[in-house]
Motif scaffolding. Structure first.
Motif: not given
Lengths: 337, 331, 337, 331
Positions: B129-149
């Motif tokens: 909801l924060f991203l939806a509200e303030f897209p101008e504060l972020f890039g176009d793409e967003i990622i998340a890095e997941m802990r590996g096995y």
């Protein structure tokens, strides 16, 4: 008397029998008659100096007993390794991985795909009847190539190389291949080796992995064979070391065997070579020499005894003169055995 | 209830110094006093009844500008020769900084005694909801890095096959150094040439892009919002990076704004009903808050709040809020 | 008399003056007093053989007039290039691009980032007062390093290298840098060069482009300077060639200048070196030699005349003995100028 | 009106032999007699009134299985040193086969005299209904490769700066050889190491991922359907590859199935009104056809066709069809 001379089409059957008997791995000599005959034809062109602008020359020699006319071995030269196409090797180098902050510093061995040896003079296709492995004939067959080069030095690169068989077992299991090439070529070592003798080299460019290979990523049994020669090649290595060859940073991209390297002019054969005018006569005693005529197309080389002396001419025995097709007044070359 | 806060951060292990710096950074970010690319937004989950801190999570506006951001790009290499009838597809790992400039779904920590009542989902998804509200504060793409096995003993097969040869340390040490923000040693020690995947151990190959079993739920949550494996993996443990365009995130796409109405009749949220909840944000950057309400609270254009809910959200009748269902419909 | 000896802290002012006057680009000698003093301190540790396990030794020498005590130059050795961290070069190699089908074959030159020279003995930090460039002092200052190495050979690598300044103009414009390093370091050549003398080498690992550089992609003015030395380094190159150095496949990663290479034992200085016992006395006539004592910490080297002869001892003049701090019966080394 | 057909293919220049092979391949594909990965679907735009062939277009089910599929992956490289205060982001080109296995929006050719009446849009977009109908015949991802920038004289700055040094031929020759399906020479001649973009000429850098001016409309059309630059470019001219998940294509996502109703009252399509048209497909693999109808023809569940339209589509009342607006709403 054992004689080394250019191969001809009439040698086809003899070479085939030899390849069958010795069970040797001779990457550059195919067992298939068609392909073998093609090789002889190329060699023919090479000796005639007639390459039709079709790229660099190849030369194939045979070792023949002048009494029985039996063939006992083959050896070859490529004037330019790769024959105009990339000659692939891995070059063993080291990369330093060091962190100032963490006080770590280590050298990581890395294999770089290299074309650097492309165009060097390549000694190849060495096969000999096992019965002769420990004889002078072995030296004759191998070193006659250098005698030929000496007589035609403008056609060869000053640096000469030889690929030595790497480690693989009777069943064709090759630890280096299994850890590297096989993962990309999708075939076993003997099959890949077979294609190498049969096909154009295009598939090498298509299949060989292009990025450097970090040696620590290889299984220990594979990295242990990097630059190691097959025991069956011990005699060849000894001979080449005596000639002044030394190990290079390069290895065979298939089996990991070493590539030996020498400057032509510093090889034992060539640095000690002498050229004189032949005087066929009865010769008694003297030292053993490699003796060759100075013909390009009808090159011949044998082992005989000579008493080297001062002056422009030298006595050779009548049977040597006969084997070499040499008349009184012809030039010959000789180098100590 | 998510708001920015620093309380209780010391309960996060091993990170005191780093967390303090992050907090300062976060406060400056909400105040917009940092350059856009350096901003990080830290959110806290707070139990309003007890003022107790239940968890925290973060959003990075743009990664890779201070420290260098490394991944392996998992590429395909085709080894084909018609002449001898070979066609083999293998993978190659390319050391890459490609994700530089992406926004990131970062840290999330939920206190064990609060792992119930949809708290994990609220804490994690409130960020959308924060991203939806303030897209101008972020890039176009967003990622998340997941802990590996890694296995039960904490061994990472990917590390054992690759990193260990170059870093000469345990995985945990490398991970720790990176956590401290020291990435210089990566530039110094990391293998720079592409890695032929077939040369790694079978165990390592098998875990490329695979998450730690404990991370499976987090991955599932991200996937349900539209995140997908983007062919980048962690250079140490081979864990996947997942990404999407911010505008395509389910909660961003489906979120709507409503006028606030205040009513005592508004049904209370039942945290036992997975699909009965809405996240509602107050749309205020400086005093950002998100609350779970019953889905029955939403009319066509009006969202009905109890007076207490409105107070928590810092909104009054006539203000606008943004809301979306807590979970995607499919789940 | 001109004398080469280890630098000391009392040389600081003199070296600074020298660096200001000569306006030379001496990457490994910083002009800042703090850094310079650090270098002298490291060198001090080196000569004392006291490296505290802090990595390999560095040695800094000065050229001094024993009459005026003025400094006229500096020269240095790193026992191991890179001092435990990667020593970066580009290695010029060729890749063959050939198509069987299209009958195309060409060799493309490629620069590979290489750490191969890491750990070799590196001659560095050579600065000399321009007035002495054409004098014996130039040879003395440069070759004294080899005399030192000869006396302490177990501390050095058998292969010795020297980086030669590449092409750049008075304003610091460097075509190779502008085409390669600048695109990634984001700074001009002189700034990068300055950092090299000042900072740890960590930033090299962080910034230098890791992938091979295809030479045809460089602008012609940059590729033309690959392996070319700065005209100001002509005298240095001549001296090193005479010593037996030769061009290698390696170039400086910043300015593209050549890296020269030699086997220590084959250098002119070392292959002709003799060790004898000094007999200080009046010496008249004779050939000019480099003469050094055999001290590690108090190493000294000068040019003097000797009549080399048979036997274990040799006469040296009293002022040479004095300059070298040598008493009768001490060992000295000498090598023809 | 699109159906598979071979008529008039000889009007396509320089391609007779290749086209004949493609045709055979296409016929076998529609008959499902080829392995999935080798199938190519060829569609023809036909003027039903005159039986004239107006254009053709194609879909490849899976690229890179016969010939090797090459791209450059445009990656980021960050050169950063805190010690000396440098942080520079550059691009690097990695030779890649990553798109192997994707489906492809391939060849499109429209006869000049038919470049009106929305024919181009119909021909191009009709394929999306095919994808919507038969997703099992394709991969998850689909791409389209766009012709790269070249100037009025046909010079490609990207080729001049990169390819020419290795291929020793004109761009047009390299392009022609590739068109013939001969890609062996690429493996033989192509530079294999990553290319530092800053080492290319400024002109070449400027056209990385840029399309030919004449290709702008095609690119706009693909973008309007949800395709986006995927960071892969053509190895010869630097033209962009654009891609998306098939399920995310606008026309796939928005397409719906209807029951066919037959009525003379159905309004005739007005080709002058851009947003007034629906594409309708008959959902039949072997006799696939797509027709433009007026948007007024669609009810809630029924799509009304004139008898002539139904005949062209090979459908009868009660059959189902799939329809979607020809253009996205935004345009």
């Amino acid at each position: 008397m054992l004689l080394v001379r250019p191969s001809t089409f009439s040698d086809l059957a003899g070479i085939e029998r030899l390849l069958d008997d010795t069970d040797a791995r001779v990457t550059t000599l195919p067992k298939e008659r068609d392909k073998l005959s093609e090789k002889i034809s190329e060699s023919d062109d090479g000796f005639r100096g007639d390459t039709d602008g079709e790229g660099p020359s190849s030369f194939l020699f045979v070792l023949q007993d002048t009494d029985s006319n039996e063939l006992y071995g083959t050896s070859g030269i490529d004037a330019e390794a790769g024959c105009g196409y990339p000659f692939f090797n891995y070059r063993l180098d080291e990369i330093v991985h060091a962190s100032h902050h963490l006080n770590i510093s280590s050298k990581v061995p890395v294999l770089f795909l290299s074309h650097e040896l492309t165009g060097r003079t390549l000694l190849r296709s060495f096969t000999i009847d096992p019965a002769l492995t420990k004889s002078d004939g072995f030296d004759l067959l191998s070193r006659a190539r250098l005698m030929y080069i000496a007589a035609n030095s403008d056609r060869f690169h000053q640096e000469v190389i030889a690929e030595i068989q790497g480690i693989f077992d009777e069943k064709g299991a090759c630890p280096f291949w299994d850890a590297v090439g096989r993962k990309f070529f999708d075939m076993d070592f003997l099959t890949a080796d077979y294609y190498c003798s049969m096909k154009s080299k295009t598939f090498m460019s298509e299949l060989i992995p292009q990025h450097p290979v970090y040696v620590p990523l290889l299984p220990p049994e594979a990295s242990a064979t990097i630059g190691q020669n097959h025991p069956a090649a011990n005699r060849t290595c000894q001979l080449l070391y005596r000639e002044g060859f030394h190990r290079s940073k390069f290895i065979d991209p298939f089996d990991g065997g070493p590539v030996l390297k020498a400057q032509l002019r510093y090889t034992h054969t060539i640095s000690n070579i002498r050229f004189k005018t032949a005087r066929p006569s009865d010769v008694v005693g003297g030292m053993k020499y490699l003796i060759s005529n100075q013909s390009n197309q009808d090159f011949r080389c044998v082992i005989g005894t000579l008493v080297d002396g001062i002056g422009d001419s030298i006595r050779i025995s009548l049977d040597v003169a006969d084997a070499l097709n040499v008349q009184a007044g012809d030039d010959i070359a000789y180098s100590p055995l | 209830m998510a708001k920015h806060s620093g309380v209780g951060v010391t309960s996060l292990p091993d990170n005191r110094q780093k967390m303090a710096a992050k907090l300062d950074q976060a406060l400056a970010s909400f105040e917009k006093s940092l350059p856009l690319t350096e901003r990080v937004y830290l959110f806290a989950l707070v139990d309003e009844s007890t003022e107790e801190l239940a968890g925290i999570c973060a959003l990075e506006s743009s990664i890779g500008h201070g420290d260098v951001w490394y991944n392996y790009h998992v590429g395909k290499s085709v080894h084909a020769s018609r002449e001898i009838g070979v066609h083999k597809i293998t993978q190659t790992l390319y050391l890459s900084n490609d994700l530089t400039g992406c926004s990131e779904i970062a840290t999330l920590f939920l206190m064990p005694n609060f792992r119930n009542n949809q708290n994990g989902h609220l804490l994690s998804r409130s960020r959308y909801l924060f991203l939806a509200e303030f897209p101008e504060l972020f890039g176009d793409e967003i990622i998340a890095e997941m802990r590996g096995y890694s296995d039960e003993d904490g061994n990472s097969p990917f590390w054992e096959s690759l990193g260990r040869h170059f870093f000469q340390m345990e995985f945990s040490d490398a991970d720790y150094l990176t956590g401290l923000g020291n990435k210089v040693f990566i530039a110094e020690l990391m293998p720079k040439f592409p890695i032929h995947v077939p040369m790694l151990t079978a165990e390592a190959q098998a875990v490329i892009g695979r998450v730690h079993p404990q991370t499976e739920p987090a991955l599932a949550m991200l996937k349900s919002e539209g995140f997908e494996f983007n062919h980048y993996i962690d250079i140490f443990d081979g864990g996947p990076s997942v990404g999407t365009k911010i505008k395509n995130i389910r909660a961003v796409r489906e979120s709507k704004t409503y006028q606030v109405g205040i009513s005592d009749q508004t049904p209370a949220p039942d945290f036992g009903v997975k699909h009965g909840l809405l996240m509602v944000s107050n749309r205020q950057l400086g005093e950002y808050r998100v609350l779970l309400v019953d889905q029955g609270a939403a009319g066509d254009d009006t969202l009905w709040l109890k007076p207490a809910q409105a107070k928590i959200l810092h909104v009054r009748a006539g203000d606008t809020v943004r809301a979306v269902s807590l979970r995607p419909k499919e789940l």
